[in-house]
Write a protein that holds these residues in place. Sequence first.
Motif, short mmCIF file in Angstrom:
data_model
loop_
_atom_site.label_atom_id
_atom_site.label_comp_id
_atom_site.label_asym_id
_atom_site.label_seq_id
_atom_site.Cartn_x
_atom_site.Cartn_y
_atom_site.Cartn_z
N ALA A 1 0.80 -1.23 0.00
CA ALA A 1 0.00 0.00 0.00
C ALA A 1 0.84 1.28 0.00
CB ALA A 1 -0.95 0.00 1.20
N SER A 2 2.07 1.23 0.47
CA SER A 2 2.91 2.42 0.51
C SER A 2 3.91 2.48 -0.64
CB SER A 2 3.65 2.48 1.85
OG SER A 2 4.47 1.33 2.00
N SER A 3 3.84 1.54 -1.58
CA SER A 3 4.80 1.48 -2.68
C SER A 3 4.62 2.63 -3.67
CB SER A 3 4.64 0.17 -3.46
OG SER A 3 5.01 -0.94 -2.69
N ASN A 4 5.71 2.98 -4.30
CA ASN A 4 5.72 3.85 -5.46
C ASN A 4 5.84 2.91 -6.65
OD1 ASN A 4 5.87 6.06 -7.11
ND2 ASN A 4 7.99 6.56 -6.61
N GLY B 1 2.60 7.04 -6.21
CA GLY B 1 2.55 6.36 -4.93
C GLY B 1 1.16 5.76 -4.70
N THR C 1 -5.06 1.34 -4.40
CA THR C 1 -4.13 1.06 -3.30
C THR C 1 -4.20 -0.42 -2.94
OG1 THR C 1 -4.38 3.30 -2.45
CG2 THR C 1 -3.50 1.66 -0.93
N ASN D 1 -0.29 5.40 -2.11
CA ASN D 1 -0.98 6.14 -1.05
C ASN D 1 -1.57 7.45 -1.58
OD1 ASN D 1 1.42 7.47 -1.43
ND2 ASN D 1 1.98 7.56 0.72
N GLN D 2 -1.48 7.67 -2.91
CA GLN D 2 -1.97 8.90 -3.54
C GLN D 2 -3.11 8.64 -4.52
OE1 GLN D 2 1.74 10.06 -5.32
NE2 GLN D 2 2.24 11.43 -3.62
#
Length: 153
Positions: free
Chosen positions: A69-72, A98, A107, A100-101
Amino acid sequence: MKNTLFVLALMLFISCSNDKKTEEDIDYVAKNEADIQAYVEENNLTAIRSNSGLYYVIEEEGTGAQAVASSNVTVAYKGYFLNGAVFDPGNAEGITIGLNQVIAGWTEGIAYFKEGGNGILLVPAHLGYGNQDNRGIPGGSVLVFEVTLISVN
């Protein structure tokens, strides 16, 4: 005293407004669920339903790193509605962003793939743009994304 009555009336109005929105959310959740199930059946897809209500189809799992979930990530995609109308054609080079964006459906959904993997995400409104219109996407819409996870950066 007048101020107190005004505040109470305002609170009641806001409370009623929130209740109505909740009812609309529930209506979209049930409608989205039925529409997605019909789409899966009509298109003979082998889709998995997650606990959140996201449906995903892994056509090719991939062999590289798996996103979290926090990967770019760099993802090539095409976005369309259940009726096939394209709202975002994407491009073959993909976009780097990202997780998260993005919408909650991305996500969660992109994290099911490994680098080189591809498939389909069927995103109900509550994991997309909700019940409000957003840049040409009508509120309550189910979104379909064909995705390829190019890389986890």
